[in-house]
Structure formats: structure tokens, C-alpha cells
Motif scaffolding. Structure first.
Motif, short mmCIF file in Angstrom:
data_model
loop_
_atom_site.label_atom_id
_atom_site.label_comp_id
_atom_site.label_asym_id
_atom_site.label_seq_id
_atom_site.Cartn_x
_atom_site.Cartn_y
_atom_site.Cartn_z
N VAL A 233 14.55 -2.20 3.10
CA VAL A 233 15.03 -0.97 3.73
C VAL A 233 14.01 -0.55 4.78
CG1 VAL A 233 15.71 1.43 3.39
CG2 VAL A 233 16.24 -0.26 1.63
N LYS A 234 14.50 -0.31 5.99
CA LYS A 234 13.59 0.01 7.10
C LYS A 234 14.06 1.26 7.81
CE LYS A 234 11.81 -1.82 11.47
NZ LYS A 234 12.21 -0.60 12.21
N THR A 314 10.28 -1.12 3.51
CA THR A 314 9.95 -1.00 2.09
C THR A 314 10.88 -1.95 1.34
OG1 THR A 314 9.33 1.32 2.37
CG2 THR A 314 9.80 0.58 0.13
N PHE A 315 10.37 -2.61 0.32
CA PHE A 315 11.21 -3.55 -0.42
C PHE A 315 11.26 -3.18 -1.89
CE2 PHE A 315 6.99 -5.38 -0.77
CZ PHE A 315 6.93 -5.92 -2.05
N ALA A 316 12.33 -3.62 -2.52
CA ALA A 316 12.48 -3.45 -3.96
C ALA A 316 12.88 -4.79 -4.57
CB ALA A 316 13.53 -2.39 -4.28
N LEU A 317 12.25 -5.15 -5.67
CA LEU A 317 12.59 -6.35 -6.41
C LEU A 317 13.63 -6.00 -7.47
CD1 LEU A 317 9.03 -7.88 -6.95
CD2 LEU A 317 10.65 -8.36 -5.11
N VAL A 318 14.72 -6.75 -7.50
CA VAL A 318 15.79 -6.50 -8.48
C VAL A 318 16.17 -7.82 -9.13
CG1 VAL A 318 16.65 -4.42 -7.35
CG2 VAL A 318 17.54 -6.65 -6.66
N ASP A 319 17.02 -7.75 -10.14
CA ASP A 319 17.32 -8.94 -10.93
C ASP A 319 18.38 -9.85 -10.32
OD1 ASP A 319 15.43 -8.30 -12.86
OD2 ASP A 319 16.85 -7.07 -13.99
#
Length: 354
Positions: A233-234, A314-319
């Protein structure tokens, strides 16, 4: 050249660029002395900035991880005569998509930049890291023969995101030209040019996941890559890296020694604890970054969210990729640029069979 003439020339160049974009096809471009390259993005799973050194740089420990999100490059080299080089250089006067380099001003580099990110990205060829990579490698190996280099860059990695797109493009050019010029891939001169262009460029020669120190350019060891899904997300605005470091120096935020010890001993990317002590400085300069971080933490959990580099992605780690897609769709609805992707073992490389 007068101001009006310059504007007319720029308008002409823009029209020509639009026409080339409409007519361009890989099938037509590919042929003898051409290659297709992949140029991945990256995120920093760890960024631990240390003290400012006498040379103006900062000590840095970082764990970088390549992403499946990537730019695509097409590279063509053409040996030409000195007279033909002089003619083409004269014909390209005033064009922003060409630049001349090499140890004897012997390289004419044309860069066709096709932006697919929605940012309407415009970079003069002379300012593009891809050109600087070609210029410095030619000087490093003493390649002084007249040559025309055509480069098309299809951009899917947004600029000013801390995702390393420009650096990855430069690394891909180094890989491609090393092949075209019969330079061994592990030649020290290639690695040295990469380091001279920046820490991220050096990383992309290896790709995957790696622990680096020095100022972030010295490879310590590789880690087993992860395949976890990622959502990026930027914000619309960017963060000046120089300004972020100035803010960091004014308001230091030491890295956690406990986190550093854990991440320095990790053997797999999935063992790395996410941390970025440059993030508070970046958020102070662009407060919207904190809004993104808080929102993403609500979607994916606080321990899975981090600013990449100095931002503004910004990044998010998900399954799952489905979860990344859901979050990206919701972020886009909030007015942010967003993409689902995954961690990857990619590096800057020639696409086989091309």
C-alpha cells in the motif's frame, strides 16, 4: 535553442513516444542481440540504521526480500561505426529519452519508459539508474567501441515507494550487458559497479532473501526465501530518503538489540522479526504513513506490517493471495495505490529462451 523551440521539441518527443508506445510489440523488438530481463521489487524485512559515519553514510543492517512484483526490460545492443554514432547523437539532440556515455562517449543509450503504475512516471535517460549502470560498466571494463543500446522498461513497480524499482532496473541492465559483452556474471567489476550505484542494486544481483550490512551493500549471507503473500500500500506522496535520514539524525531511534540478534541469526525469511527504525522519521515527514500502518495492522495484525525502507510503501504479510487481494481492493477504495503480490526468490535476470 530558444525556450519556444525547446518546448516544441519536447512536444514532438512526447508525440513520438506516444506513437512508439502504441506500435511497440515484443515480437517486433526481439531478434539478434536482444534479450528480455526480469527486474523484481523488494521489501526490507529488517532495516536497522546505525550511527552516521564520517563519510556521510550510515551503518545499516538489513534483510531484503525480493517480490514477485517486477518490471520487465527489453535490451538490444548494436555495434555501429563512429560516423553512424556521431550522426545518431546529432539527431538525438534535445531528446530526453537518449543519453551518451562510455569511456570515450561511445555509447548512445535510448530508454523507452512505459509506465504501468498510473503515476505517469517521467525520467530523463541521463538521470535513469539504468543508463548510469550501462555507463559505469562500460567505463569499468574499458569498452570504448561505438555502440547503440536500446532499452525498453515496462514499469510495474511504483517510484518513491522504497521498493527498489530503479535499482532493480540498473541491476538487470548490468546482468544483460555483462552477457552481451561476454563478461562473466561473477566478474568483480560488475559487483563493484552495482555497489557504486547503491546498496539495493548490489542486492538485486543476488535477489531472494539476504542479510546485508556495511551501509546495506555488503552481503553477509542468504536466507531461505519465503513464499508468503504480501499486500503493498502506497500513499500518493513520497518521502525524500535524504530528508528521512536528516530527521533520523535529529531524533535518533536506536534499533532493538534483541530484534537485531534474532534477525542476524535467522536462516529463513520466515524467522525474521519485522523492524524498521527509520519508519518514525518517515512518518514524521509524511503523517499519512501512520494512517496506512494503523489501517493495515487492523487488517493483518500489527506484527505483520512494516514500512519498506524510507517509504512510502507499507507492506503486510498475510497467509493467502486471496487475503492480499481483498486488502488491496479495500486500500484502493480508500484512495491509496495497492497491489497484492508475494515474497519471491527472484533476482535481476535474463528470461530464459530470449
Amino acid at each position: 535553442m530558444t525556450e519556444n523551440a525547446q518546448r516544441n521539441r519536447e512536444a514532438e518527443v512526447n508525440l513520438l513516444a506516444a506513437a512508439r508506445e502504441a506500435q511497440w510489440s515484443a515480437a517486433t523488438f526481439m531478434g539478434p542481440n536482444t534479450m528480455k530481463l526480469v527486474s523484481p521489487a523488494k521489501v526490507n524485512l529488517l532495516l536497522a540504521i546505525g550511527a552516521r559515519r564520517e563519510d556521510g553514510y550510515h551503518d545499516a543492517d538489513t534483510v531484503m526480500h525480493a517480490l514477485a512484483l517486477h518490471d520487465t526490460l527489453y535490451l538490444r545492443t548494436e555495434d555501429i561505426s563512429a560516423d553512424e554514432l556521431a550522426k545518431r547523437v546529432a539527431d538525438s539532440e534535445g531528446r530526453v529519452d537518449t543519453a551518451v556515455g562510455g569511456p570515450a562517449e561511445n555509447l548512445l543509450v535510448t530508454i523507452d519508459l512505459s509506465d504501468r503504475t498510473g503515476q505517469d512516471l517521467e525520467i530523463a535517460a541521463a538521470d535513469n539508474l539504468a543508463f548510469k549502470a550501462a555507463d559505469r560498466l562500460a567505463r569499468a571494463v574499458g569498452r570504448d567501441l561505438p555502440e547503440a543500446i536500446q532499452l525498453r522498461i515496462e514499469k510495474h513497480i511504483p517510484a518513491q515507494g522504497g521498493l527498489g524499482g530503479g535499482s532493480s532496473n540498473a541491476a538487470a541492465v548490468l546482468v544483460g550487458l555483462a552477457k552481451a559483452w561476454d563478461i562473466p556474471a561473477d566478474d568483480d567489476r560488475v559487483a563493484e559497479v552495482a555497489r557504486s550505484l547503491g546498496a539495493d542494486v548490489a542486492f538485486f544481483l543476488h535477489g531472494g532473501c539476504a542479510l546485508l550490512d556495511g551501509v546495506g551493500e555488503v552481503l553477509q549471507r542468504t536466507l531461505e526465501p519465503s513464499r508468503r503473500a504480501v499486500v503493498l500500500v502506497k500513499t500518493e506522496g513520497g518521502v525524500s530518503t535524504a530528508a528521512a535520514y536528516e530527521r533520523f539524525d535529529a531524533v535518533p531511534c536506536p534499533a532493538s538489540e534483541e530484534v537485531l540478534a534474532c534477525d542476524r541469526s535467522a536462516t529463513k525469511a520466515d524467522e525474521v522479526l519485522l523492524a524498521n527504525n527509520l519508519a518514525p522519521a518517515a512518518e514524521a515527514l509524511l503523517p499519512e504513513l501512520s494512517d496506512v500502518r494503523v489501517w493495515l495492522a487492523e487488517q493483518a495484525g500489527e506484527g505483520n506490517v512494516l514500512l519498506s525502507g524510507s517509504g512510502s510503501a507499507t507492506f503486510a504479510l498475510v497467509d493467502t493471495f486471496a487475503e492480499a487481494s481483498r486488502i488491496a481492493t479495500a486500500a484502493t477504495a480508500r484512495g491509496w495505490w495497492a497491489r497484492p503480490t508475494s515474497l519471491s526468490g527472484l533476482r535481476a535476470a535474463i528470461v530464459p529462451g530470449r
